[in-house]
Design a protein around this motif. Structure first.
Motif, PDB file in Angstrom:
ATOM      1  N   ARG A 270     -11.444 -63.490-115.371  1.00  0.00           N
ATOM      2  CA  ARG A 270     -10.734 -64.312-116.352  1.00  0.00           C
ATOM      3  C   ARG A 270      -9.774 -65.295-115.669  1.00  0.00           C
ATOM      4  O   ARG A 270      -9.644 -66.450-116.089  1.00  0.00           O
ATOM      5  CB  ARG A 270      -9.967 -63.419-117.333  1.00  0.00           C
ATOM      6  CG  ARG A 270     -10.852 -62.755-118.375  1.00  0.00           C
ATOM      7  CD  ARG A 270     -10.024 -62.105-119.465  1.00  0.00           C
ATOM      8  NE  ARG A 270      -9.333 -60.909-118.982  1.00  0.00           N
ATOM      9  CZ  ARG A 270      -9.832 -59.685-119.052  1.00  0.00           C
ATOM     10  NH1 ARG A 270     -11.041 -59.490-119.574  1.00  0.00           N
ATOM     11  NH2 ARG A 270      -9.166 -58.647-118.593  1.00  0.00           N
ATOM     12  N   ILE A 271      -9.112 -64.830-114.614  1.00  0.00           N
ATOM     13  CA  ILE A 271      -8.206 -65.719-113.870  1.00  0.00           C
ATOM     14  C   ILE A 271      -8.978 -66.902-113.298  1.00  0.00           C
ATOM     15  O   ILE A 271      -8.555 -68.063-113.409  1.00  0.00           O
ATOM     16  CB  ILE A 271      -7.481 -64.951-112.748  1.00  0.00           C
ATOM     17  CG1 ILE A 271      -6.450 -63.984-113.339  1.00  0.00           C
ATOM     18  CG2 ILE A 271      -6.810 -65.919-111.778  1.00  0.00           C
ATOM     19  CD1 ILE A 271      -5.815 -63.074-112.310  1.00  0.00           C
ATOM     20  N   GLU A 272     -10.131 -66.609-112.700  1.00  0.00           N
ATOM     21  CA  GLU A 272     -10.900 -67.674-112.059  1.00  0.00           C
ATOM     22  C   GLU A 272     -11.462 -68.661-113.078  1.00  0.00           C
ATOM     23  O   GLU A 272     -11.598 -69.857-112.791  1.00  0.00           O
ATOM     24  CB  GLU A 272     -12.023 -67.082-111.211  1.00  0.00           C
ATOM     25  CG  GLU A 272     -12.763 -68.106-110.354  1.00  0.00           C
ATOM     26  CD  GLU A 272     -11.813 -68.937-109.501  1.00  0.00           C
ATOM     27  OE1 GLU A 272     -12.100 -70.126-109.292  1.00  0.00           O
ATOM     28  OE2 GLU A 272     -10.777 -68.402-109.054  1.00  0.00           O
ATOM     29  N   LYS A 277      -9.509 -75.647-109.647  1.00  0.00           N
ATOM     30  CA  LYS A 277     -10.246 -75.859-108.398  1.00  0.00           C
ATOM     31  C   LYS A 277     -11.735 -75.594-108.594  1.00  0.00           C
ATOM     32  O   LYS A 277     -12.579 -76.260-108.002  1.00  0.00           O
ATOM     33  CB  LYS A 277      -9.713 -74.933-107.286  1.00  0.00           C
ATOM     34  CG  LYS A 277      -8.269 -75.157-106.903  1.00  0.00           C
ATOM     35  CD  LYS A 277      -7.917 -74.460-105.598  1.00  0.00           C
ATOM     36  CE  LYS A 277      -8.181 -72.959-105.611  1.00  0.00           C
ATOM     37  NZ  LYS A 277      -7.364 -72.240-106.612  1.00  0.00           N
ATOM     38  N   LEU A 278     -12.059 -74.593-109.402  1.00  0.00           N
ATOM     39  CA  LEU A 278     -13.455 -74.250-109.654  1.00  0.00           C
ATOM     40  C   LEU A 278     -14.192 -75.416-110.307  1.00  0.00           C
ATOM     41  O   LEU A 278     -15.295 -75.791-109.870  1.00  0.00           O
ATOM     42  CB  LEU A 278     -13.533 -73.007-110.545  1.00  0.00           C
ATOM     43  CG  LEU A 278     -14.892 -72.710-111.193  1.00  0.00           C
ATOM     44  CD1 LEU A 278     -15.957 -72.483-110.138  1.00  0.00           C
ATOM     45  CD2 LEU A 278     -14.781 -71.506-112.124  1.00  0.00           C
ATOM     46  N   TYR A 279     -13.603 -76.002-111.319  1.00  0.00           N
ATOM     47  CA  TYR A 279     -14.303 -77.039-112.075  1.00  0.00           C
ATOM     48  C   TYR A 279     -14.369 -78.363-111.314  1.00  0.00           C
ATOM     49  O   TYR A 279     -15.377 -79.077-111.398  1.00  0.00           O
ATOM     50  CB  TYR A 279     -13.646 -77.192-113.445  1.00  0.00           C
ATOM     51  CG  TYR A 279     -13.732 -75.907-114.231  1.00  0.00           C
ATOM     52  CD1 TYR A 279     -14.936 -75.494-114.785  1.00  0.00           C
ATOM     53  CD2 TYR A 279     -12.632 -75.058-114.341  1.00  0.00           C
ATOM     54  CE1 TYR A 279     -15.041 -74.290-115.460  1.00  0.00           C
ATOM     55  CE2 TYR A 279     -12.723 -73.853-115.019  1.00  0.00           C
ATOM     56  CZ  TYR A 279     -13.934 -73.472-115.572  1.00  0.00           C
ATOM     57  OH  TYR A 279     -14.039 -72.266-116.220  1.00  0.00           O
ATOM     58  N   LEU A 280     -13.321 -78.668-110.576  1.00  0.00           N
ATOM     59  CA  LEU A 280     -13.390 -79.852-109.714  1.00  0.00           C
ATOM     60  C   LEU A 280     -14.473 -79.673-108.661  1.00  0.00           C
ATOM     61  O   LEU A 280     -15.267 -80.586-108.400  1.00  0.00           O
ATOM     62  CB  LEU A 280     -12.032 -80.088-109.043  1.00  0.00           C
ATOM     63  CG  LEU A 280     -10.942 -80.699-109.921  1.00  0.00           C
ATOM     64  CD1 LEU A 280      -9.591 -80.614-109.225  1.00  0.00           C
ATOM     65  CD2 LEU A 280     -11.275 -82.148-110.266  1.00  0.00           C
ATOM     66  N   SER A 281     -14.521 -78.484-108.061  1.00  0.00           N
ATOM     67  CA  SER A 281     -15.529 -78.203-107.045  1.00  0.00           C
ATOM     68  C   SER A 281     -16.931 -78.240-107.643  1.00  0.00           C
ATOM     69  O   SER A 281     -17.873 -78.761-107.029  1.00  0.00           O
ATOM     70  CB  SER A 281     -15.269 -76.826-106.413  1.00  0.00           C
ATOM     71  OG  SER A 281     -16.229 -76.538-105.424  1.00  0.00           O
ATOM     72  N   GLY A 282     -17.089 -77.690-108.863  1.00  0.00           N
ATOM     73  CA  GLY A 282     -18.398 -77.692-109.510  1.00  0.00           C
ATOM     74  C   GLY A 282     -18.899 -79.087-109.817  1.00  0.00           C
ATOM     75  O   GLY A 282     -20.089 -79.384-109.638  1.00  0.00           O
ATOM     76  N   LEU A 283     -18.002 -79.967-110.262  1.00  0.00           N
ATOM     77  CA  LEU A 283     -18.400 -81.345-110.544  1.00  0.00           C
ATOM     78  C   LEU A 283     -18.793 -82.081-109.263  1.00  0.00           C
ATOM     79  O   LEU A 283     -19.775 -82.828-109.237  1.00  0.00           O
ATOM     80  CB  LEU A 283     -17.252 -82.077-111.246  1.00  0.00           C
ATOM     81  CG  LEU A 283     -16.990 -81.669-112.700  1.00  0.00           C
ATOM     82  CD1 LEU A 283     -15.702 -82.300-113.204  1.00  0.00           C
ATOM     83  CD2 LEU A 283     -18.159 -82.064-113.591  1.00  0.00           C
ATOM     84  N   ILE A 284     -18.006 -81.862-108.202  1.00  0.00           N
ATOM     85  CA  ILE A 284     -18.355 -82.473-106.914  1.00  0.00           C
ATOM     86  C   ILE A 284     -19.710 -81.957-106.444  1.00  0.00           C
ATOM     87  O   ILE A 284     -20.567 -82.725-105.979  1.00  0.00           O
ATOM     88  CB  ILE A 284     -17.274 -82.170-105.857  1.00  0.00           C
ATOM     89  CG1 ILE A 284     -15.959 -82.842-106.240  1.00  0.00           C
ATOM     90  CG2 ILE A 284     -17.719 -82.633-104.469  1.00  0.00           C
ATOM     91  CD1 ILE A 284     -14.766 -82.381-105.422  1.00  0.00           C
ATOM     92  N   ILE A 404     -17.888 -68.787-106.666  1.00  0.00           N
ATOM     93  CA  ILE A 404     -19.101 -69.210-105.970  1.00  0.00           C
ATOM     94  C   ILE A 404     -20.281 -69.277-106.925  1.00  0.00           C
ATOM     95  O   ILE A 404     -21.047 -70.244-106.947  1.00  0.00           O
ATOM     96  CB  ILE A 404     -19.413 -68.257-104.794  1.00  0.00           C
ATOM     97  CG1 ILE A 404     -18.342 -68.381-103.709  1.00  0.00           C
ATOM     98  CG2 ILE A 404     -20.789 -68.557-104.202  1.00  0.00           C
ATOM     99  CD1 ILE A 404     -18.475 -67.358-102.595  1.00  0.00           C
ATOM    100  N   GLY A 405     -20.432 -68.231-107.741  1.00  0.00           N
ATOM    101  CA  GLY A 405     -21.556 -68.201-108.674  1.00  0.00           C
ATOM    102  C   GLY A 405     -21.513 -69.346-109.674  1.00  0.00           C
ATOM    103  O   GLY A 405     -22.516 -70.033-109.896  1.00  0.00           O
ATOM    104  N   LEU A 406     -20.348 -69.572-110.281  1.00  0.00           N
ATOM    105  CA  LEU A 406     -20.236 -70.626-111.291  1.00  0.00           C
ATOM    106  C   LEU A 406     -20.322 -72.018-110.671  1.00  0.00           C
ATOM    107  O   LEU A 406     -20.910 -72.935-111.262  1.00  0.00           O
ATOM    108  CB  LEU A 406     -18.923 -70.475-112.060  1.00  0.00           C
ATOM    109  CG  LEU A 406     -18.873 -69.295-113.036  1.00  0.00           C
ATOM    110  CD1 LEU A 406     -17.483 -69.197-113.669  1.00  0.00           C
ATOM    111  CD2 LEU A 406     -19.927 -69.446-114.123  1.00  0.00           C
TER     112      LEU A 406
END
Length: 486
Positions: A270-272, A277-284, A404-406
């Motif tokens: 839930r925290i992640e 950072k996750l969503y910025l990284s995913g878009l990149i 990593i998975g998402l």
């Protein structure tokens, strides 16, 4: 007074820059590792783990991307498929691929790395072999869906496995080994396809069928190697002696915040899910993967559109992929050495932008072929270093597994897009889309660098006592002494 404050801040930064979790001096003494012996330990770990990890990823990417090699060898005619149906076959792979990435990463520790990786490898190997016997486009769709489901778990699990072995500042080089395998699989795939296509007519089978059958058999052997080569607990691997196992224990102690608890926690997930950072990284990653999947799958077709024949369009890919692998290893070393991530991706993307502009604007085939070398720099460096950027900035384990998975799920949806934009020669739509994705990625990277710098600055102000710590997350990578890599 101002000078004293500045000096104290400099000293604080120096004391934390070399430590992945910035632990206290007392903890450092408890988990001290002799630097000379540690170098030998790392060499031993690399010698044991790296060939196995590289081999399984080479096998995975080879079985995934060989569809680009066989397209120019007559598969469409033999299974009575159109170019549009072929593009659908390329894209449909990612329908199952993106679904199973996150569950595989989260379940890896519970299922154990050895079991999950060996099983996935064995099933996709058999699927590859069966692809050599399909007779219609429905069979191609089916095998691609199964292949996507099996290969989905490999990359996030391998990346997670690397974080169980190596420090934050040691990871870019090891992730580079994986992405170099993606490049080498293109080179090796082109070379192997060139050789196997010479078997056209052997036992009454077309050359493209032998590509699938032989490469699938190779992957079966890799599954056996994975089972015996990757221990579930790398800190107690069979090839380590007593002293080396103690060193591994100390290394883990030094980065306990990064590793975290072995117990599964929904709270960490839930925290992640609330981590920018996750969503910025995913878009990149999505933008960079547009290049990765378009380039690695369709490079033979792009070269054939330059009026090279079938065999030439396969073997001319080899030096391009090798160049991409070599450049990636060099930039990954720099990334680890100076602990910089985002600026490395931006630097590599500049070459890709120039390369795609040349592909779209020049008419000379020699210049276009040169442009593919420029594109290759961004194609592999971008996704690899961006993933490392996320790996090293998320802790502990289950938070990182979720990230990593998402991130991979978000990024790999680009594979479905790549199959639709690279439809017909001379692939102006595909190359234009890739160019636009690169430019947008540059903007996103700037945004993420700004965000990470801001978060580090907030932590510094809290450590100096200038502001009260009102942050929602203060554990794992939220600890004030956990420094994010830029």
């Amino acid at each position: 007074m101002a000078a004293t404050k500045t000096d104290s801040l400099d000293n604080a930064e120096k004391s934390t820059s070399g430590l992945e979790n910035n632990l206290s001096s007392e903890t450092d003494e408890e988990f001290y590792v002799d630097p000379v012996k540690e170098v030998k330990l790392l060499a031993k770990l690399d010698l044991a783990f790296t060939p196995v990890i590289m081999l399984v990823y080479l096998s995975c990417f080879l079985d995934r991307s060989n569809i680009g090699n066989v397209k120019v060898a007559g598969i469409l005619t033999d299974i009575h498929a159109t170019n549009s149906q072929f593009s659908t076959a390329v894209s449909i792979f990612y329908a199952t691929y993106v679904v199973f990435e996150s569950p595989a990463a989260i379940l890896m520790k519970k299922v154990t790395p050895r079991v999950i990786l060996t099983t996935l490898c064995a099933v996709w190997s058999l699927t590859t072999i069966f692809t050599g016997f399909i007779t219609n486009v429905g069979g191609l769709y089916t095998t691609r869906l199964i292949l996507g489901a099996c290969e989905a778990g490999l990359f996030p699990c391998l990346n997670l496995y690397l974080t169980m072995v190596y420090r934050r500042e040691e990871q870019a080089k090891r992730v580079a080994y994986l992405f170099s395998c993606a490049a080498l699989s293109g080179a090796f795939g082109g070379l192997l396809a060139y050789a196997l296509l010479q078997m056209d007519g052997v036992s009454g089978k077309a050359g493209w069928r032998w590509v699938y059958i032989i490469e699938g058999c190779f992957s079966i052997l890799v599954a056996v190697i994975v089972f015996f080569g990757l221990p579930n607990d790398p800190t107690n691997a069979w090839f380590l002696n007593t002293e080396e196992r103690e060193m591994m224990r100390c290394r883990n102690g030094q980065r306990q915040k990064y590793l975290g608890s072995e117990k599964f926690s929904w709270e960490e997930i839930r925290i992640e899910l609330r981590d920018p950072k996750l969503y910025l990284s995913g878009l990149i990653q999505f933008m960079q993967d547009i290049l990765l999947y378009g380039f690695s799958t369709f490079l033979p077709s792009i070269l054939k559109a330059m009026n090279y024949n079938t065999l030439q369009s396969n073997y001319l890919t080899i030096p391009v992929y090798l160049w991409g692998a070599i450049i990636f290893l060099i930039l990954a070393w720099i990334s680890d050495r100076y602990e910089i991530r985002g600026p490395i991706v931006m630097f590599a993307n500049i070459f890709g932008i120039i390369g795609y502009v040349l592909l779209l604007t020049v008419k000379q085939n020699g210049v276009k072929y040169f442009a593919t070398y420029l594109c290759a720099v961004a194609v592999y460096v971008g996704p690899g270093i961006n993933l490392t950027w996320l790996n090293v900035n998320v802790a502990p384990h289950y938070r990182r597994a979720t990230a990593i998975g998402l991130q991979q799920t978000m990024g790999n949806t680009a594979g479905a897009v790549a199959g639709q934009i690279y439809r017909a020669a001379p692939y102006k739509l595909g190359n234009s889309f890739s160019l636009g994705a690169l430019c947008l990625s540059q903007c996103l990277i700037v945004g993420k660098i700004w965000y990470v710098r801001r978060e580090n600055a907030v932590k510094e102000r809290i450590m100096r006592g200038e502001v009260e710590d009102k942050r929602r997350v203060r554990t794992g990578d939220g600890e004030v002494d956990f420094r994010y890599h830029i």
